[in-house]
Write an enzyme that holds these catalytic residues in place. Structure first.
Site, mmCIF file in Angstrom:
data_model
loop_
_atom_site.group_PDB
_atom_site.id
_atom_site.type_symbol
_atom_site.label_atom_id
_atom_site.label_comp_id
_atom_site.label_asym_id
_atom_site.label_seq_id
_atom_site.Cartn_x
_atom_site.Cartn_y
_atom_site.Cartn_z
ATOM 1 N N ARG A 108 0.887 -1.183 0.000
ATOM 2 C CA ARG A 108 0.000 0.000 0.000
ATOM 3 C C ARG A 108 0.913 1.218 0.000
ATOM 4 O O ARG A 108 1.735 1.390 0.903
ATOM 5 C CB ARG A 108 -0.909 0.005 1.234
ATOM 6 N N HIS A 135 -7.378 0.994 -6.546
ATOM 7 C CA HIS A 135 -7.603 0.103 -5.395
ATOM 8 C C HIS A 135 -8.322 -1.161 -5.901
ATOM 9 O O HIS A 135 -9.478 -1.420 -5.572
ATOM 10 C CB HIS A 135 -8.454 0.840 -4.352
ATOM 11 N N GLN A 138 -10.166 -3.676 -3.514
ATOM 12 C CA GLN A 138 -11.456 -3.188 -3.030
ATOM 13 C C GLN A 138 -12.555 -3.495 -4.046
ATOM 14 O O GLN A 138 -13.648 -3.945 -3.697
ATOM 15 C CB GLN A 138 -11.393 -1.671 -2.783
ATOM 16 N N ASP A 223 -17.353 7.341 -1.569
ATOM 17 C CA ASP A 223 -16.140 7.144 -0.768
ATOM 18 C C ASP A 223 -15.841 8.478 -0.088
ATOM 19 O O ASP A 223 -16.435 9.515 -0.424
ATOM 20 C CB ASP A 223 -14.987 6.706 -1.703
ATOM 21 N N CYS A 262 -16.405 1.731 0.500
ATOM 22 C CA CYS A 262 -15.236 0.897 0.843
ATOM 23 C C CYS A 262 -14.836 1.024 2.304
ATOM 24 O O CYS A 262 -14.175 0.149 2.835
ATOM 25 C CB CYS A 262 -14.073 1.233 -0.071
ATOM 26 N N ARG A 290 -13.700 -8.411 1.539
ATOM 27 C CA ARG A 290 -12.282 -8.136 1.249
ATOM 28 C C ARG A 290 -11.469 -9.412 1.464
ATOM 29 O O ARG A 290 -10.609 -9.763 0.663
ATOM 30 C CB ARG A 290 -11.746 -7.012 2.150
#
Ligand code: CP
Ligand code: NVA
Length: 305
Positions: A108, A135, A138, A223, A262, A290
């Site tokens: 990340r 991402h 996700q 988001d 998310c 996830r």
């Protein structure tokens, strides 16, 4: 060449479909089991995953750890600030070192170029655990959640409200690959990369009006307005204020529309508490997925799917 998962395109439509099917099967097969028990076939026994975090995380950190345990493997997790990476050791050297200790690397990072550098120098698969640009893990979980909710991807209308960020970029990529439509309502100055919209071959479009985006939508997604690493700007919050997903907006979507986020969420900013905690919200299944989606991403990286 190791099988990297830097973007959804690395797997392509067939890879994504196969991962979703695998995730559904494996999730079903271990229903009711304690979360730490390994799957019966323990397909990654003897494998260890390195997880490197340049940014905060709850879901990605715990779900990759849990995923490897359930696959019979192990993990080594570190924040980059505790590594020599945080003192200027190069990504390339780190990639070569970690490749000697671990069978795959999840990163990340705040800079997508660092992920690409990691992949260029690693001799093991590298997985995108979120960058400033995308991402994909996700969105694998989001697709799994949508399919699990009984919706088929081709032809689906997905509305995105708010900031044109990294999560939206992967959603647009998924739409392009899996043949569904994304209508994103984002204010001027916070719209996604124009090239990605062009690459979507008409699957994704940007509109100014939240109502237009949500009208007839099967899925409504938003988001945080301020992503990690971005300055907390009052001007940005003001520009995004009309894009909050609230009950009035959800009422314009299809009656059986579902809401995704998310997480982490900011109730009262990008979404009202009434919506995110309401009956149309799938956020808890989405977060749980996830783990299940990433188990299949890991198996894909090791050529098992
Ligand atoms: N959605 C997500 O990636 O959450 P974390 O930042 O907690 O990992
Ligand atoms: N867009 C958010 C996603 C967090 C999971 C961020 O980058 O901070």
């Amino acid at each position: 060449m190791p099988r990297h998962f830097l973007s959804l395109s690395d797997a392509g439509p067939d890879g994504i479909a196969a991962m979703l099917a695998d995730a559904l099967d494996r999730k079903f097969a271990r229903q009711g089991w304690p979360k730490g028990r390994a799957d019966a076939d323990a397909p990654l026994a003897g494998h260890v995953l390195a997880c490197v975090f340049e940014k905060n995380s709850t879901r990605t950190r715990f779900s990759f750890d849990g995923a490897m345990r359930q696959l019979g493997g192990d993990v080594i997790i570190s924040d980059s600030s505790q590594m020599q990476l945080g003192r200027g050791e190069t990504v390339a050297d780190t990639a070569r070192i970690l490749s000697g200790y671990c069978d795959a690397i999840m990163l990340r990072t705040d800079d997508h170029a660092k992920l690409e550098e990691m992949a260029a120098y690693a001799s093991v698969p590298v997985i995108n655990g979120l960058t400033d640009a995308s991402h994909p893990c996700q969105i694998m979980a989001d697709l799994l959640t949508v399919v699990e909710a009984g919706k088929s991807l081709p032809g689906l209308k997905v509305a995105w409200l708010g900031d044109g960020n990294n999560v939206l970029a992967s959603l647009v990529e998924a739409a392009t690959l899996m043949h569904f439509d994304v209508v994103a309502a984002c204010p001027q100055g916070f719209q996604p990369d124009e090239e990605a919209i062009v690459r979507s071959s008409g699957r994704a479009r940007i509109v100014a009006s939240p109502r237009e985006a949500v009208e007839g939508a099967d899925i409504v997604v938003t988001d945080t307005w301020i992503s990690m690493g971005q300055a907390h700007a009052e001007t940005k919050l003001a520009a995004l204020a009309p894009y909050q997903v609230d009950a009035a907006l959800m009422a314009i979507a299809k009656p059986d529309a579902k809401f995704l986020h998310c997480l982490p969420a900011h109730r009262g900013e990008e979404v009202s508490a009434e919506v995110i905690d309401g009956p149309q919200s799938l956020i808890w299944a989405e977060a749980q997925n996830r783990l299940h989606a990433q188990k299949s991403v890991l198996r894909w990286c090791f050529g098992q799917i």
